[in-house]
Structures are given as C-alpha cells and as structure tokens.
Design a protein around this motif. Structure first.
Motif, PDB file in Angstrom:
ATOM      1  N   GLN A  33       0.825  -1.194   0.000  1.00 55.62           N
ATOM      2  CA  GLN A  33       0.000   0.000   0.000  1.00 55.62           C
ATOM      3  C   GLN A  33       0.870   1.258   0.000  1.00 55.62           C
ATOM      4  O   GLN A  33       0.630   2.208  -0.752  1.00 55.62           O
ATOM      5  CB  GLN A  33      -0.922  -0.001   1.215  1.00 55.62           C
TER       6      GLN A  33
ATOM      7  N   ILE B 107       1.123   4.082  -2.985  1.00 55.39           N
ATOM      8  CA  ILE B 107       0.900   5.516  -2.779  1.00 55.39           C
ATOM      9  C   ILE B 107       2.124   6.308  -3.198  1.00 55.39           C
ATOM     10  O   ILE B 107       2.029   7.308  -3.911  1.00 55.39           O
ATOM     11  CB  ILE B 107       0.549   5.796  -1.302  1.00 55.39           C
TER      12      ILE B 107
ATOM     13  N   MET C  52       2.524   6.340  -6.968  1.00 51.23           N
ATOM     14  CA  MET C  52       1.487   7.161  -7.603  1.00 51.23           C
ATOM     15  C   MET C  52       1.831   8.643  -7.462  1.00 51.23           C
ATOM     16  O   MET C  52       1.758   9.401  -8.426  1.00 51.23           O
ATOM     17  CB  MET C  52       0.145   6.860  -6.941  1.00 51.23           C
ATOM     18  N   LEU C  53       2.229   9.033  -6.259  1.00 49.23           N
ATOM     19  CA  LEU C  53       2.564  10.430  -6.023  1.00 49.23           C
ATOM     20  C   LEU C  53       3.764  10.850  -6.872  1.00 49.23           C
ATOM     21  O   LEU C  53       3.790  11.953  -7.419  1.00 49.23           O
ATOM     22  CB  LEU C  53       2.871  10.661  -4.535  1.00 49.23           C
TER      23      LEU C  53
ATOM     24  N   PHE D  73       2.707  11.085 -10.592  1.00 47.90           N
ATOM     25  CA  PHE D  73       1.875  12.261 -10.790  1.00 47.90           C
ATOM     26  C   PHE D  73       2.717  13.530 -10.738  1.00 47.90           C
ATOM     27  O   PHE D  73       2.514  14.462 -11.523  1.00 47.90           O
ATOM     28  CB  PHE D  73       0.774  12.319  -9.726  1.00 47.90           C
ATOM     29  N   SER D  74       3.641  13.568  -9.820  1.00 50.19           N
ATOM     30  CA  SER D  74       4.501  14.734  -9.662  1.00 50.19           C
ATOM     31  C   SER D  74       5.291  15.016 -10.944  1.00 50.19           C
ATOM     32  O   SER D  74       5.439  16.169 -11.355  1.00 50.19           O
ATOM     33  CB  SER D  74       5.450  14.500  -8.487  1.00 50.19           C
TER      34      SER D  74
ATOM     35  N   THR E 180       3.753  19.329 -17.228  1.00 46.54           N
ATOM     36  CA  THR E 180       2.624  20.154 -17.676  1.00 46.54           C
ATOM     37  C   THR E 180       2.838  21.615 -17.301  1.00 46.54           C
ATOM     38  O   THR E 180       2.607  22.516 -18.115  1.00 46.54           O
ATOM     39  CB  THR E 180       1.305  19.645 -17.063  1.00 46.54           C
TER      40      THR E 180
ATOM     41  N   SER F 142       3.265  24.854 -19.773  1.00 50.15           N
ATOM     42  CA  SER F 142       2.349  25.992 -19.652  1.00 50.15           C
ATOM     43  C   SER F 142       3.120  27.304 -19.592  1.00 50.15           C
ATOM     44  O   SER F 142       2.713  28.299 -20.179  1.00 50.15           O
ATOM     45  CB  SER F 142       1.495  25.865 -18.393  1.00 50.15           C
TER      46      SER F 142
ATOM     47  N   CYS G   5      -5.140  20.623 -19.971  1.00 51.05           N
ATOM     48  CA  CYS G   5      -4.271  19.690 -19.241  1.00 51.05           C
ATOM     49  C   CYS G   5      -4.198  20.043 -17.761  1.00 51.05           C
ATOM     50  O   CYS G   5      -4.227  19.161 -16.899  1.00 51.05           O
ATOM     51  CB  CYS G   5      -2.857  19.697 -19.839  1.00 51.05           C
ATOM     52  N   ILE G   6      -4.120  21.322 -17.482  1.00 52.69           N
ATOM     53  CA  ILE G   6      -4.041  21.745 -16.084  1.00 52.69           C
ATOM     54  C   ILE G   6      -5.335  21.422 -15.348  1.00 52.69           C
ATOM     55  O   ILE G   6      -5.323  21.008 -14.187  1.00 52.69           O
ATOM     56  CB  ILE G   6      -3.696  23.247 -15.992  1.00 52.69           C
TER      57      ILE G   6
ATOM     58  N   LEU H  69      -5.334  17.756 -14.631  1.00 48.42           N
ATOM     59  CA  LEU H  69      -4.408  17.481 -13.529  1.00 48.42           C
ATOM     60  C   LEU H  69      -5.049  17.803 -12.183  1.00 48.42           C
ATOM     61  O   LEU H  69      -4.892  17.047 -11.217  1.00 48.42           O
ATOM     62  CB  LEU H  69      -3.148  18.328 -13.680  1.00 48.42           C
TER      63      LEU H  69
ATOM     64  N   THR I 229      -7.457  15.148 -11.283  1.00 46.74           N
ATOM     65  CA  THR I 229      -6.741  13.919 -10.946  1.00 46.74           C
ATOM     66  C   THR I 229      -6.125  14.013  -9.563  1.00 46.74           C
ATOM     67  O   THR I 229      -6.175  13.059  -8.783  1.00 46.74           O
ATOM     68  CB  THR I 229      -5.640  13.628 -11.979  1.00 46.74           C
ATOM     69  N   GLU I 230      -5.576  15.181  -9.274  1.00 46.41           N
ATOM     70  CA  GLU I 230      -4.952  15.393  -7.968  1.00 46.41           C
ATOM     71  C   GLU I 230      -5.982  15.231  -6.848  1.00 46.41           C
ATOM     72  O   GLU I 230      -5.713  14.599  -5.818  1.00 46.41           O
ATOM     73  CB  GLU I 230      -4.352  16.803  -7.912  1.00 46.41           C
TER      74      GLU I 230
ATOM     75  N   ILE J 165      -6.765  11.536  -6.426  1.00 42.56           N
ATOM     76  CA  ILE J 165      -5.692  10.810  -5.732  1.00 42.56           C
ATOM     77  C   ILE J 165      -5.785  11.068  -4.235  1.00 42.56           C
ATOM     78  O   ILE J 165      -5.637  10.157  -3.420  1.00 42.56           O
ATOM     79  CB  ILE J 165      -4.302  11.222  -6.267  1.00 42.56           C
TER      80      ILE J 165
ATOM     81  N   THR K 284      -6.492   8.098  -1.284  1.00 44.18           N
ATOM     82  CA  THR K 284      -5.455   7.747  -0.305  1.00 44.18           C
ATOM     83  C   THR K 284      -6.089   7.565   1.062  1.00 44.18           C
ATOM     84  O   THR K 284      -6.666   8.465   1.617  1.00 44.18           O
ATOM     85  CB  THR K 284      -4.380   8.871  -0.240  1.00 44.18           C
ATOM     86  N   LYS K 285      -5.959   6.368   1.573  1.00 41.30           N
ATOM     87  CA  LYS K 285      -6.610   6.096   2.852  1.00 41.30           C
ATOM     88  C   LYS K 285      -5.566   5.590   3.847  1.00 41.30           C
ATOM     89  O   LYS K 285      -4.565   4.980   3.483  1.00 41.30           O
ATOM     90  CB  LYS K 285      -7.661   5.003   2.673  1.00 41.30           C
ATOM     91  N   ASP K 286      -5.864   5.856   5.103  1.00 43.90           N
ATOM     92  CA  ASP K 286      -4.943   5.300   6.087  1.00 43.90           C
ATOM     93  C   ASP K 286      -5.261   3.838   6.337  1.00 43.90           C
ATOM     94  O   ASP K 286      -6.196   3.284   5.774  1.00 43.90           O
ATOM     95  CB  ASP K 286      -4.976   6.126   7.378  1.00 43.90           C
TER      96      ASP K 286
ATOM     97  N   THR L 110      -3.438  13.587   1.518  1.00 48.13           N
ATOM     98  CA  THR L 110      -1.990  13.515   1.400  1.00 48.13           C
ATOM     99  C   THR L 110      -1.513  14.729   0.618  1.00 48.13           C
ATOM    100  O   THR L 110      -1.971  14.977  -0.479  1.00 48.13           O
ATOM    101  CB  THR L 110      -1.589  12.239   0.630  1.00 48.13           C
TER     102      THR L 110
ATOM    103  N   PHE M 289       1.005  16.869  -1.582  1.00 50.74           N
ATOM    104  CA  PHE M 289       2.015  16.562  -2.570  1.00 50.74           C
ATOM    105  C   PHE M 289       3.246  17.386  -2.274  1.00 50.74           C
ATOM    106  O   PHE M 289       3.148  18.518  -1.867  1.00 50.74           O
ATOM    107  CB  PHE M 289       1.515  16.884  -3.974  1.00 50.74           C
ATOM    108  N   GLU M 290       4.385  16.796  -2.539  1.00 49.06           N
ATOM    109  CA  GLU M 290       5.616  17.557  -2.380  1.00 49.06           C
ATOM    110  C   GLU M 290       5.767  18.387  -3.625  1.00 49.06           C
ATOM    111  O   GLU M 290       5.695  17.892  -4.733  1.00 49.06           O
ATOM    112  CB  GLU M 290       6.814  16.606  -2.247  1.00 49.06           C
ATOM    113  N   GLU M 291       5.961  19.690  -3.467  1.00 47.67           N
ATOM    114  CA  GLU M 291       6.114  20.603  -4.612  1.00 47.67           C
ATOM    115  C   GLU M 291       7.503  20.493  -5.169  1.00 47.67           C
ATOM    116  O   GLU M 291       8.458  20.320  -4.450  1.00 47.67           O
ATOM    117  CB  GLU M 291       5.780  22.026  -4.196  1.00 47.67           C
TER     118      GLU M 291
END
Lengths: 91, 77
Positions: free
Chosen positions: A13, A17, A20-21, A24-25, A31, A35, B48-49, B52, B55-56, B59, B63-65, B73, B75-77
C-alpha cells in the motif's frame, strides 16, 4: 502468518501511494513547465516593441507586394486594432 | 469516457502541446500559423491543467490510512 501478510499489504500500500505520487509529480511538473513555455511564445508579444500586424480580407499581409490599394485593411497594435486604407504603394 | 481513454486524451494533448511549444520556440513558423498554434497551445495548456487538478483531487480522495479513513496527502512541490 497473518501478521506477515498484514505487513506485506501495508508495504504494498505504501509503495503504491509513493509511486502514484511520484508519477503524478513528474507529469505535473512537465505540464506546468509547458504551460510556462507556451505563454512565453506569444506571437503578439512583439507588438509591444512597436511592430504591427497588417491584414486585408482577414489575412495577414507580410509584404508590400501582397497589398491591394483601397481594399479594407486593419492594423493591429499591442493595444488595439484600427481600420486603415492603403492609398498607394511607394516605390 | 473510460479511464484509459481519458489518459490517452491527456497524453495526446500534452504531446501535442509539446510539439506546438517546440515549433514556436524554433521560430520557423509564419506569423499566421504561429497565431493559430499559440491559440491551440493555450487551450491545450488550460485543458491539461484542469485534468491534472481533477486527478490530484481524486488521488487525495483515494489515499486512505490503514483503518480505511480518508487521509489527505499533501504533494511535495
């Protein structure tokens, strides 16, 4: 045995996760980068430097030879469009 | 539209956007053509944005515990 399986599921699991992250990142960065780049290629940005777009019959005219005197003409500047008339070509 | 079709459409749009950007950056395109391509590129970019963002959100919702509770969750930038 049960504990082992439970742990295995937890690991899978977490990997799911994480992957996937990560995937996606990558797509998100790609993208966002595209842009930014597309905005920087705006053909009309050159108009701010004093250039103008001349059109006759809604077609862009890029040469004096292609102009037709007295035909409806528009000139697009960075801040708007004017109607104009071509009187004659200069030699 | 199926998930696969959505993915193909997104990928197709992104690839097309990439080609447009490359062509415009190269600068070999006529003004008339570049205006059309730019318009298409901006439209694809927005599309596209938007995909996204949806989709984000999906996601995050998925995401489940370990106890099956929803866990947002970041996202890390």
């Amino acid at each position: 045995m049960l504990r082992q399986r439970s742990q295995q599921i937890d690991d899978l699991q977490n990997r799911l996760i994480r992957n996937m992250l990560h995937s996606f990142s990558i797509v998100k960065q790609r993208t966002q980068f595209l842009s930014i780049r597309i905005k920087s290629t705006n053909p009309k940005s050159i108009l701010k430097r004093g250039f103008a777009i001349v059109r006759q019959d809604d077609s862009i005219i890029s040469s004096v030879k292609k102009t037709v005197p007295l035909r409806p003409t528009t000139i697009e500047f960075h801040d708007g469009i004017i109607e104009a008339e071509i009187i004659r070509k200069k030699k | 539209m199926s998930k696969k079709e959505t993915k193909n459409t997104f990928e197709h749009s992104l690839n097309r956007l990439e080609k447009i950007v490359a062509a415009l950056e190269e600068g070999e395109v006529s003004l008339e053509e570049s205006l059309k391509m730019y318009e298409e590129g901006i439209h694809l970019s927005k599309e596209c944005i938007e995909t996204l963002s949806k989709t984000e959100l999906k996601i995050k919702q998925l995401t489940k515990d370990l106890n099956g509770k929803l866990q947002l969750t970041d996202f890390e930038e």
